[in-house]
Scaffold this motif. Structure first.
Motif, PDB file in Angstrom:
ATOM      1  N   LEU A 181      -3.833  10.734  10.929  1.00 48.11           N
ATOM      2  CA  LEU A 181      -3.051  12.225  10.666  1.00 48.11           C
ATOM      3  C   LEU A 181      -4.940  12.996  11.127  1.00 48.11           C
ATOM      4  O   LEU A 181      -4.349  14.027  11.418  1.00 48.11           O
ATOM      5  CB  LEU A 181      -2.861  11.989   9.139  1.00 48.11           C
ATOM      6  CG  LEU A 181      -1.908  11.602   8.568  1.00 48.11           C
ATOM      7  CD1 LEU A 181      -1.187  11.641   7.477  1.00 48.11           C
ATOM      8  CD2 LEU A 181      -0.179  11.848   9.592  1.00 48.11           C
ATOM      9  N   ASP A 214       7.185   7.871   8.812  1.00 50.06           N
ATOM     10  CA  ASP A 214       6.564   8.368   7.625  1.00 50.06           C
ATOM     11  C   ASP A 214       4.976   9.088   7.946  1.00 50.06           C
ATOM     12  O   ASP A 214       4.884  10.567   7.748  1.00 50.06           O
ATOM     13  CB  ASP A 214       5.825   7.741   6.508  1.00 50.06           C
ATOM     14  CG  ASP A 214       4.931   8.217   5.147  1.00 50.06           C
ATOM     15  OD1 ASP A 214       5.593   8.930   5.292  1.00 50.06           O
ATOM     16  OD2 ASP A 214       4.197   8.215   4.914  1.00 50.06           O
ATOM     17  N   THR A 215       3.993   8.198   9.020  1.00 51.97           N
ATOM     18  CA  THR A 215       3.853   9.394   9.548  1.00 51.97           C
ATOM     19  C   THR A 215       3.918  10.182  10.638  1.00 51.97           C
ATOM     20  O   THR A 215       2.921  12.051  10.369  1.00 51.97           O
ATOM     21  CB  THR A 215       2.370   8.309  10.772  1.00 51.97           C
ATOM     22  OG1 THR A 215       1.848   7.085   9.558  1.00 51.97           O
ATOM     23  CG2 THR A 215       1.235   9.415  11.088  1.00 51.97           C
ATOM     24  N   ALA A 272       3.688   4.065  15.917  1.00 54.62           N
ATOM     25  CA  ALA A 272       3.271   4.882  13.835  1.00 54.62           C
ATOM     26  C   ALA A 272       4.312   4.758  13.141  1.00 54.62           C
ATOM     27  O   ALA A 272       5.457   4.814  13.735  1.00 54.62           O
ATOM     28  CB  ALA A 272       2.665   6.396  14.064  1.00 54.62           C
ATOM     29  N   SER A 273       4.613   4.821  11.902  1.00 52.92           N
ATOM     30  CA  SER A 273       5.749   5.044  11.273  1.00 52.92           C
ATOM     31  C   SER A 273       6.463   6.817  11.230  1.00 52.92           C
ATOM     32  O   SER A 273       5.520   6.918  11.469  1.00 52.92           O
ATOM     33  CB  SER A 273       4.815   3.782   9.882  1.00 52.92           C
ATOM     34  OG  SER A 273       4.708   5.353   8.504  1.00 52.92           O
ATOM     35  N   ASP A 286       2.743  -1.850   4.353  1.00 56.67           N
ATOM     36  CA  ASP A 286       2.540  -0.445   3.846  1.00 56.67           C
ATOM     37  C   ASP A 286       3.963   0.357   3.873  1.00 56.67           C
ATOM     38  O   ASP A 286       4.636  -0.145   4.161  1.00 56.67           O
ATOM     39  CB  ASP A 286       1.758   1.042   5.371  1.00 56.67           C
ATOM     40  CG  ASP A 286       0.381  -0.314   5.359  1.00 56.67           C
ATOM     41  OD1 ASP A 286       0.405  -0.937   4.474  1.00 56.67           O
ATOM     42  OD2 ASP A 286      -0.948   0.777   6.300  1.00 56.67           O
ATOM     43  N   GLY A 287       3.417   2.083   3.698  1.00 58.13           N
ATOM     44  CA  GLY A 287       4.900   2.883   3.316  1.00 58.13           C
ATOM     45  C   GLY A 287       5.949   3.479   2.211  1.00 58.13           C
ATOM     46  O   GLY A 287       6.705   3.904   2.257  1.00 58.13           O
ATOM     47  N   TRP A 288       4.378   2.675   1.005  1.00 60.32           N
ATOM     48  CA  TRP A 288       5.623   2.791   0.000  1.00 60.32           C
ATOM     49  C   TRP A 288       5.558   4.164  -1.193  1.00 60.32           C
ATOM     50  O   TRP A 288       6.033   4.625  -2.284  1.00 60.32           O
ATOM     51  CB  TRP A 288       4.959   1.936  -1.480  1.00 60.32           C
ATOM     52  CG  TRP A 288       5.349   0.121  -0.797  1.00 60.32           C
ATOM     53  CD1 TRP A 288       4.498   0.014  -0.086  1.00 60.32           C
ATOM     54  CD2 TRP A 288       6.980  -0.652  -0.087  1.00 60.32           C
ATOM     55  NE1 TRP A 288       5.266  -1.261   0.552  1.00 60.32           N
ATOM     56  CE2 TRP A 288       5.863  -1.557   0.332  1.00 60.32           C
ATOM     57  CE3 TRP A 288       8.054   0.195  -1.441  1.00 60.32           C
ATOM     58  CZ2 TRP A 288       7.476  -2.206   0.546  1.00 60.32           C
ATOM     59  CZ3 TRP A 288       9.276  -1.369  -0.662  1.00 60.32           C
ATOM     60  CH2 TRP A 288       8.875  -1.955  -0.176  1.00 60.32           C
ATOM     61  N   ASP A 289       4.617   5.566  -0.224  1.00 60.65           N
ATOM     62  CA  ASP A 289       4.450   6.287  -0.636  1.00 60.65           C
ATOM     63  C   ASP A 289       5.513   7.657  -1.204  1.00 60.65           C
ATOM     64  O   ASP A 289       5.718   8.503   0.413  1.00 60.65           O
ATOM     65  CB  ASP A 289       3.489   7.052   0.034  1.00 60.65           C
ATOM     66  CG  ASP A 289       2.170   8.349  -0.832  1.00 60.65           C
ATOM     67  OD1 ASP A 289       2.765   8.332  -1.946  1.00 60.65           O
ATOM     68  OD2 ASP A 289       1.768   9.011  -0.556  1.00 60.65           O
ATOM     69  N   HIS A 292      -4.874   7.311  -3.940  1.00 62.68           N
ATOM     70  CA  HIS A 292      -4.366   6.066  -3.336  1.00 62.68           C
ATOM     71  C   HIS A 292      -5.872   4.919  -2.444  1.00 62.68           C
ATOM     72  O   HIS A 292      -5.981   4.195  -2.733  1.00 62.68           O
ATOM     73  CB  HIS A 292      -3.956   6.171  -1.683  1.00 62.68           C
ATOM     74  CG  HIS A 292      -2.491   7.008  -1.958  1.00 62.68           C
ATOM     75  ND1 HIS A 292      -1.575   6.453  -2.417  1.00 62.68           N
ATOM     76  CD2 HIS A 292      -1.915   7.678  -0.854  1.00 62.68           C
ATOM     77  CE1 HIS A 292      -0.578   7.065  -2.353  1.00 62.68           C
ATOM     78  NE2 HIS A 292      -0.877   7.920  -1.770  1.00 62.68           N
ATOM     79  N   ASP A 325       1.511   7.439  18.232  1.00 60.32           N
ATOM     80  CA  ASP A 325       1.208   5.162  18.291  1.00 60.32           C
ATOM     81  C   ASP A 325      -0.252   5.052  18.853  1.00 60.32           C
ATOM     82  O   ASP A 325      -0.573   4.244  17.774  1.00 60.32           O
ATOM     83  CB  ASP A 325       2.101   5.207  19.158  1.00 60.32           C
ATOM     84  CG  ASP A 325       3.661   4.611  18.797  1.00 60.32           C
ATOM     85  OD1 ASP A 325       4.002   5.340  17.650  1.00 60.32           O
ATOM     86  OD2 ASP A 325       4.262   5.131  20.004  1.00 60.32           O
ATOM     87  N   ARG A 339       0.870  -1.356   0.067  1.00 58.38           N
ATOM     88  CA  ARG A 339       0.241  -0.171  -0.110  1.00 58.38           C
ATOM     89  C   ARG A 339       0.572   1.726  -0.054  1.00 58.38           C
ATOM     90  O   ARG A 339       1.400   1.370   0.786  1.00 58.38           O
ATOM     91  CB  ARG A 339      -0.515   0.190   1.480  1.00 58.38           C
ATOM     92  CG  ARG A 339      -1.752  -1.189   1.297  1.00 58.38           C
ATOM     93  CD  ARG A 339      -3.274  -0.915   2.472  1.00 58.38           C
ATOM     94  NE  ARG A 339      -4.250  -2.133   2.459  1.00 58.38           N
ATOM     95  CZ  ARG A 339      -4.449  -2.285   3.468  1.00 58.38           C
ATOM     96  NH1 ARG A 339      -4.182  -1.482   4.849  1.00 58.38           N
ATOM     97  NH2 ARG A 339      -5.299  -3.235   3.287  1.00 58.38           N
ATOM     98  N   GLY A 340       0.628   2.269  -0.617  1.00 59.48           N
ATOM     99  CA  GLY A 340       1.179   3.593  -1.302  1.00 59.48           C
ATOM    100  C   GLY A 340       1.725   3.545  -2.154  1.00 59.48           C
ATOM    101  O   GLY A 340       2.178   4.968  -2.056  1.00 59.48           O
ATOM    102  N   GLU A 356      -1.062   8.378   2.236  1.00 59.80           N
ATOM    103  CA  GLU A 356      -0.843   6.922   2.042  1.00 59.80           C
ATOM    104  C   GLU A 356      -2.217   6.006   2.107  1.00 59.80           C
ATOM    105  O   GLU A 356      -2.292   4.834   1.059  1.00 59.80           O
ATOM    106  CB  GLU A 356       0.696   6.540   2.502  1.00 59.80           C
ATOM    107  CG  GLU A 356       0.568   5.101   1.886  1.00 59.80           C
ATOM    108  CD  GLU A 356       2.511   5.009   2.583  1.00 59.80           C
ATOM    109  OE1 GLU A 356       2.960   4.375   2.463  1.00 59.80           O
ATOM    110  OE2 GLU A 356       1.857   3.366   3.328  1.00 59.80           O
ATOM    111  N   GLN A 416      -4.302   5.255   7.634  1.00 60.25           N
ATOM    112  CA  GLN A 416      -2.958   6.871   7.959  1.00 60.25           C
ATOM    113  C   GLN A 416      -3.045   7.974   8.019  1.00 60.25           C
ATOM    114  O   GLN A 416      -3.494   8.739   8.949  1.00 60.25           O
ATOM    115  CB  GLN A 416      -2.419   6.576   7.101  1.00 60.25           C
ATOM    116  CG  GLN A 416      -0.964   7.449   7.393  1.00 60.25           C
ATOM    117  CD  GLN A 416       0.509   7.793   6.048  1.00 60.25           C
ATOM    118  OE1 GLN A 416       0.150   7.852   5.236  1.00 60.25           O
ATOM    119  NE2 GLN A 416       1.120   7.677   7.038  1.00 60.25           N
ATOM    120  N   ASN A 421      -2.531   5.810  15.134  1.00 59.61           N
ATOM    121  CA  ASN A 421      -2.384   4.822  14.263  1.00 59.61           C
ATOM    122  C   ASN A 421      -2.545   3.349  14.946  1.00 59.61           C
ATOM    123  O   ASN A 421      -3.243   2.245  13.899  1.00 59.61           O
ATOM    124  CB  ASN A 421      -0.533   3.990  14.386  1.00 59.61           C
ATOM    125  CG  ASN A 421       0.014   3.388  13.832  1.00 59.61           C
ATOM    126  OD1 ASN A 421      -0.350   3.629  12.052  1.00 59.61           O
ATOM    127  ND2 ASN A 421       0.666   2.391  14.345  1.00 59.61           N
TER     128      ASN A 421
END
Lengths: 410, 486
Positions: free
Chosen positions: B476, A190-191, A187-188, A268-271, A117, B430, A43-44, B468, B472, B433
């Motif tokens: 946000l 990226d977030t 949370a990543s 996730d994480g590909w954006d 997305h 977190d 995803r992303g 994304e 997410q 998330n």
């Protein structure tokens, strides 16, 4: 005295698992085959040109400049054939490719031609030709639509899913067996980065708290706290651990003699809009994490690896050109990857569209020349023995004209 | 005048502020934020909708044990645990002696087998507090506007007790002592709180006895000032409002005899009782007024006078304004609230009406950072996630953010300022998330519109739209400054 009795669902969720592992019926193994199929949704929007570089295309260097992977670059890519090379962060995948256990399908895309997305992900997982609300996903419908007595008997067969929320691709009439890691996923990075950017524009106090906190984490992660250096920093390390755990666990379940035969998970994480880090950096680390996960799948499958096909797909690709912030924006065609011992692999399949301006889709994206559905239909047909009509009408509705790709499976 | 125009230098909305922006502000500032299409629903008259909300009751109808029932059940539970452990120890000794375990009676074997925690089912005290917590979060997430629930949370923190000291009663105390009175008279709320067994135990009054009381003489024991001091300092007049140590001591004497029946008693254990044997005989002078010894009524009389003391009105007005409007609230608002409190003889409904009627309460600047639990409840409410996220993770989230439910570190409750909570904001990411990761098919842009409406900045809108993944995007959204602040 009576207390609120938590429902079964609550208890299951509370323990972090939906572990409804029942006695599954011994599955039929017609033709002596007992196939496994795992779908991994990225995803992303993965940058296909960064994952598998068209190093033989004369316009490649001009297109990506410093961000182009080339054999004489600082970190040379791994050769696939005379035209394509694999991102150097993926040695496991390269090994599978050389052993005939991996296929790259390039310049492929779903039928979706917008760049959202959310819609793109829904369409990738629902299997519908256009964005529309769907309660079910193509993989579940494919399993439910198999004929009894085939390689997989649909009756009583469960579909495996990873994560607290079942990905759309596995929802549907066939019962779902889901598993979720016990640990809370932080949370990543990226977030956090997106929030920091928002706070800097709108709330300086919050921005400063978040900045201080990030500095603190950086110190904790460096050797200064006596905890030893952690390669890649906190974010990539988390992704690495999660990818390997999620995919590795799915493989363990699918490998069981009486376990589920098909399953799916999402990573996730590909954006990568900013500082993509193709050769070394964020995307490189993510691809490395994905490569580890593929390694974990292979080793956890054990002997069942020979019966396995894993399909990796993303909602769309990214712009052919690098944008103004050393990243790429939402695009169209990208790569799809197949790995597994059941494949007739060691090939890149591509009707290469070229990289000149006029060759690009809307003058900006890699042009799609292969319908992702043809790839997936080909695997479902030859590996799971799905029926042509069911594939065209139920699994990927409206895809009569998209013929299943042949010869993918050995 | 239309919304957004601010005629005053202070930037207040004019009386009768209307429209979606005022509606969104109202829902966040006085409730837990919107659920569904509430911004639109109350846009015609947000202030009127809040006042209308005050016709709802704070009482929670839930099938939950009373504080005394819960206290007895936990006492039984703990006694059984001790017996099981003792049997296990005996059996262990016997088997050590004989070299085998055949000496164990069947009952002892069963007891040992059953002694361990049942997987998936927490021990009884945890079950009780989780059931109470779920009822509380469900009430917040499901409330029409949530203004009354916010008042419950405010008063519960003002008159806090701690589950660390008395886990069985933590939730029931709020339902029994706080909820029935949040829209009634402050004097009744005060009486209910100070005579509740949970408060009497929390602030050590169950042990307090007059040195000259029958029990005090027989046991050579005496006063514990804790409840008297905190009632003056925290619950009513406020610190440095003029009372003296002599007032504290006299008031503590007045309150002797206000105690409970030990929860170990199977019949009425855990209930309030006035025990004359503990009560200090004689008249007492508190704040210059002499109260004759009328037994329990002596304490009632002091509490009644404290409830209508001008310092109490001032103290409560300051805290209410600081909680709902700004850490440093407009002084004119505090004056209005204090006057309303005094003029209405402590009618908390009138004070709540004044709170939303005053223009100062409608400053468009959103200066308050939502405290952790309020932010969590808001996120659950917006996304409807209270049905899918079990209470365990919700309570864990509160604890992670430094505000475990009903476990404040001291009798002054959880702090109510931005400075106290802002450093915990990164940890909220977190939590956001984690919660967003459990949502299925959320529509982030629809949630943005229903949750923030016109409050959403262009930056926030873009950030959510460009996320994304849907999950997410929701994380946000609930972490946006507009959702964190009110």
């Amino acid at each position: 005295m009576r207390l609120h009795a938590p429902s079964r669902r609550e208890l299951l969720l509370a323990s972090g698992t939906l572990f409804a592992w029942a006695y599954l019926p011994k599955l039929a193994c017609a033709e002596g085959r007992d196939p496994r199929f795992l779908a991994i949704i990225l995803r992303g929007a993965l940058d296909g040109l960064a994952a598998v570089a068209p190093v033989g295309d004369p316009d490649w260097l001009a297109l990506r400049g410093d961000n182009a992977l080339t054999f004489d670059g600082k970190v040379p890519p791994l050769k696939l054939d005379d035209f394509f090379a694999l991102n150097p962060a993926m040695p496991n995948l390269h090994g599978m490719y050389q052993a005939g256990e991996a296929i790259v399908v390039h310049a492929s895309a779903t039928p979706y031609r917008e760049r959202s997305h959310f819609d793109g992900q829904d369409l990738l997982e629902s299997g519908l030709p256009k964005p529309a609300a769907s309660e079910t996903g193509w993989l579940n419908r494919a399993l439910a639509g198999l004929q009894p007595g085939g390689r997989i008997d649909p009756k009583g067969s469960k579909i495996f899913a990873v994560g607290p929320v079942t990905p759309l691709v596995v929802r549907g009439p066939a019962p779902v067996l889901s598993w979720s890691p016990q640990r809370i996923q932080p949370a990543s990075d990226d977030t956090v980065a997106r929030l920091l950017d928002l706070y800097r524009h709108s709330d300086v106090k919050l921005a400063s708290v978040l900045e201080d906190n990030s500095k603190l984490s950086a110190i904790e992660q460096s050797g200064d706290m006596g905890m030893g250096p952690k390669p890649g920093g906190p974010g990539p390390a988390q992704a690495r651990a999660y990818f390997a755990e999620a995919a590795g666990t799915a493989a363990k379940f699918l490998a069981q003699p009486d376990g589920p035969r098909v399953g799916a998970l999402a990573l996730d994480g590909w954006d990568t809009h900013v500082n993509e880090g193709i050769a070394s950096g964020r995307l490189s680390q993510l691809l490395g994490a994905l490569d580890d996960a593929l390694g974990a799948v292979k080793s956890n499958m054990g002997a069942a690896w020979q019966e396995t096909v894993v399909a990796l797909a993303t909602e769309f690709g990214r712009t052919a050109h690098i944008n103004g912030t050393d990243g790429t924006d939402h695009g169209t065609a990208t790569v799809a990857l197949l790995v597994g011992g059941a494949l007739k692999g060691g090939r890149v399949i591509a009707d290469w569209p070229g990289l000149k301006g006029a060759d690009l889709y809307e003058n900006r994206d890699l042009k799609p020349t292969t319908d992702l559905r043809a790839v997936l239909k080909g695997v479902l047909k030859d590996h799971l023995r799905a029926d042509d009509r069911v594939l065209a009408q139920n699994v990927f509705p409206g895809s009569e004209s998209v013929k299943p790709m042949t010869g993918l499976v050995a | 005048m239309t919304v957004g125009e601010s005629g005053l230098a202070g930037g207040f909305f004019a009386m009768g502020a209307r429209g979606p922006e005022a509606a969104a502000l109202a829902l966040h500032r006085f409730g837990f934020g919107p659920a569904g299409d509430q911004i639109t629903a109350i846009a015609g008259d947000p202030r009127g909708a809040l006042i209308e909300d005050l016709n709802r009751s704070g009482v929670l109808t839930a099938n939950l044990p009373s504080s005394a029932e819960a206290a007895r059940a936990v006492a039984d539970f703990q006694a059984e645990r001790r017996a099981e452990q003792k049997l296990a120890l005996r059996a262990q000794k016997a088997s050590d002696a004989e070299g085998q375990s055949q000496a164990m009676s069947d009952f002892a074997k069963t007891a040992i087998t059953d002694a361990g925690p049942v997987p998936g089912k927490p021990p009884l005290p945890q079950q009780i507090i989780q059931s109470e917590a779920k009822a509380r979060f469900d009430a917040a997430a499901g409330a029409e506007l949530g203004f009354v629930e916010r008042l419950v949370w405010f008063w519960s923190n003002h008159f806090c007790i701690s589950a660390d000291k008395i886990v069985a009663m933590a939730g029931a105390y709020e339902r029994e002592a706080i909820r029935p009175h949040v829209l009634g008279r402050f004097a009744d709320l005060l009486q209910a709180v100070e005579s509740h067994p949970a408060m009497l135990f929390y602030l050590d009054n169950v042990e307090s006895m007059g040195a000259d009381s029958i029990a005090g003489i027989n046991r050579d024991k005496g006063l514990n000032e804790n409840l008297a001091r905190e009632t003056l300092e925290l619950h009513t007049l406020g610190v440095r409002s003029g009372y003296t140590q002599a007032d504290v001591t006299s008031f503590a004497k007045v309150l002797t005899g206000w105690t409970w029946i030990n929860p170990d008693q199977p019949d009425r254990g855990g209930e309030f009782i006035y025990n004359k044997r503990l009560h200090e005989p004689g008249a007492q002078t508190v704040l210059g007024k002499s109260y004759p010894d009328t037994g329990m009524d002596q304490g009632r009389a002091v509490l009644a006078d404290l409830a209508r003391h001008p310092a109490t009105a001032q103290h409560i007005a300051q805290k209410l304004a600081a909680h709902f409007v700004a850490d440093e609230p407009p002084p004119t608002l505090v004056v209005k609230l204090a006057k309303s409190f005094s003029d209405s003889d402590g009618s908390l409904k009138e004070v709540a009406k004044m709170l939303v009627s005053a223009d100062e309460s409608w400053t468009p600047q959103r200066q308050k950072l939502k405290p952790p639990a309020e932010w969590i409840a808001g996120a659950l409410r917006l996304t409807g996630a209270q049905d899918t996220i079990p209470i365990g993770p919700i309570m864990n989230a509160q604890a992670t953010l430094g505000a475990p439910l009903w476990r404040p570190p001291a009798p002054n409750g959880y702090p109510d300022t931005e400075a106290a909570w802002i450093d915990g904001v990164p940890r909220r990411i977190d939590i956001a998330n984690q919660f967003a990761g459990r949502l299925r098919d959320a529509d982030p842009l629809a949630l943005l519109d229903s949750g923030l409406g016109p409050l959403a900045s262009a930056d926030t809108r873009t950030t959510v739209a460009r996320a994304e993944t849907r999950n997410q995007a929701v994380a946000l959204l609930v972490m946006s400054p507009e959702f964190l602040r009110r």
